[in-house]
Design an enzyme around this catalytic site. Structure first.
Site, short mmCIF file in Angstrom:
data_model
loop_
_atom_site.label_atom_id
_atom_site.label_comp_id
_atom_site.label_asym_id
_atom_site.label_seq_id
_atom_site.Cartn_x
_atom_site.Cartn_y
_atom_site.Cartn_z
N ASP A 11 12.60 -1.82 -5.05
CA ASP A 11 13.24 -1.76 -6.37
C ASP A 11 13.82 -0.35 -6.52
O ASP A 11 13.89 0.42 -5.54
CB ASP A 11 12.24 -2.14 -7.48
N HIS A 12 14.23 -0.01 -7.74
CA HIS A 12 14.82 1.31 -7.96
C HIS A 12 13.84 2.44 -7.69
O HIS A 12 14.23 3.51 -7.22
CB HIS A 12 15.35 1.40 -9.40
N CYS A 68 8.14 0.22 -3.90
CA CYS A 68 8.45 0.33 -5.33
C CYS A 68 7.92 1.70 -5.77
O CYS A 68 7.63 2.54 -4.91
CB CYS A 68 7.88 -0.83 -6.14
N GLY A 69 7.78 1.93 -7.06
CA GLY A 69 7.38 3.27 -7.49
C GLY A 69 6.01 3.66 -6.98
O GLY A 69 5.80 4.73 -6.42
N THR A 70 5.06 2.76 -7.18
CA THR A 70 3.67 3.01 -6.73
C THR A 70 3.28 2.21 -5.51
O THR A 70 2.25 2.47 -4.90
CB THR A 70 2.69 2.61 -7.84
N GLY A 71 4.02 1.17 -5.21
CA GLY A 71 3.65 0.21 -4.17
C GLY A 71 2.74 -0.89 -4.68
O GLY A 71 2.51 -1.89 -3.99
N ILE A 72 2.25 -0.73 -5.89
CA ILE A 72 1.26 -1.68 -6.41
C ILE A 72 1.93 -3.00 -6.80
O ILE A 72 1.48 -4.08 -6.41
CB ILE A 72 0.49 -1.07 -7.60
N GLY A 73 2.99 -2.92 -7.57
CA GLY A 73 3.67 -4.16 -7.99
C GLY A 73 4.17 -4.94 -6.79
O GLY A 73 4.01 -6.18 -6.73
N MET A 74 4.75 -4.26 -5.85
CA MET A 74 5.26 -4.93 -4.64
C MET A 74 4.12 -5.59 -3.87
O MET A 74 4.28 -6.69 -3.33
CB MET A 74 5.98 -3.94 -3.73
N HIS A 101 -7.10 -4.50 11.95
CA HIS A 101 -8.07 -5.39 11.31
C HIS A 101 -7.44 -6.48 10.47
O HIS A 101 -8.01 -7.56 10.33
CB HIS A 101 -9.03 -4.58 10.42
N ARG A 135 -13.17 -10.97 15.88
CA ARG A 135 -13.78 -11.22 14.57
C ARG A 135 -12.79 -11.01 13.43
O ARG A 135 -12.92 -11.64 12.37
CB ARG A 135 -15.02 -10.34 14.38
N HIS A 136 -11.81 -10.16 13.66
CA HIS A 136 -10.81 -9.93 12.61
C HIS A 136 -9.90 -11.14 12.44
O HIS A 136 -9.44 -11.42 11.33
CB HIS A 136 -10.00 -8.68 12.92
#
Ligand code: RB5
Length: 148
Positions: A11-12, A68-74, A101, A135-136
């Site tokens: 995003d922007h 994105c700004g924080t990476g959280i929304g994405m 992993h 296992r992963h």
């Protein structure tokens, strides 16, 4: 020239870092697919997570970079799509483990929280680190099951 096609979208809030990472990858010989956004104007990050999901589902790219700004929304938006395993990464250790992993196929950055050189380093590690399987793989497969 690497045969691996890497899709990028932002995003922007992630536009500047996405552009830098795209240019870096292209200079390293990777094939890049830029899914937007194409400028600093305000847009909605879920639209670009969806574009990434479509590109991966259609086989247009194997691996993705979302910013994105924080990476959280994405991250939240991307992980709604079963074909994406999106890892929000802030450091080299996370970049490595997200591959070893978690078999992440999308790396997510915060354009306002992670510096350019750290992001470049993380991306390089992400792209060169194989999944360990074993296992992963059992654990990763459990994430493809029922939603309840
Ligand atoms: C946009 O202002 C911002 O909310 C977005 O880039 C992202 O940080 C959301 O998680």
């Amino acid at each position: 020239m690497s045969s691996k096609i890497i899709a990028l979208a932002s995003d922007h809030g992630g536009y500047e870092l996405k552009t830098i990472l795209k240019d870096t990858l292209a200079a390293q010989g990777f094939q890049v697919l830029d899914l937007g956004t194409d400028g600093p104007q305000s847009v909605d990050y879920p639209d670009f997570a969806r574009a990434m999901a479509t590109a991966i589902a259609d086989g247009k790219a194997e691996t993705g970079v979302l910013v994105c700004g924080t990476g959280i929304g994405m991250s939240i938006a991307a992980n709604r799509y079963p074909q994406l395993r999106a890892a929000l990464v802030h450091d080299a250790f996370g970049a490595r483990l997200s591959r070893q992993h978690n078999d992440a196929n999308v790396i997510v950055f915060g354009g306002r929280t992670t510096g350019v050189e750290v992001a470049k380093d993380c991306l390089s590690i992400f792209l060169s680190t194989p999944f360990e399987g074993g296992r992963h793989a059992v654990r990763v497969n459990k994430m493809s099951g029922p939603t309840k």
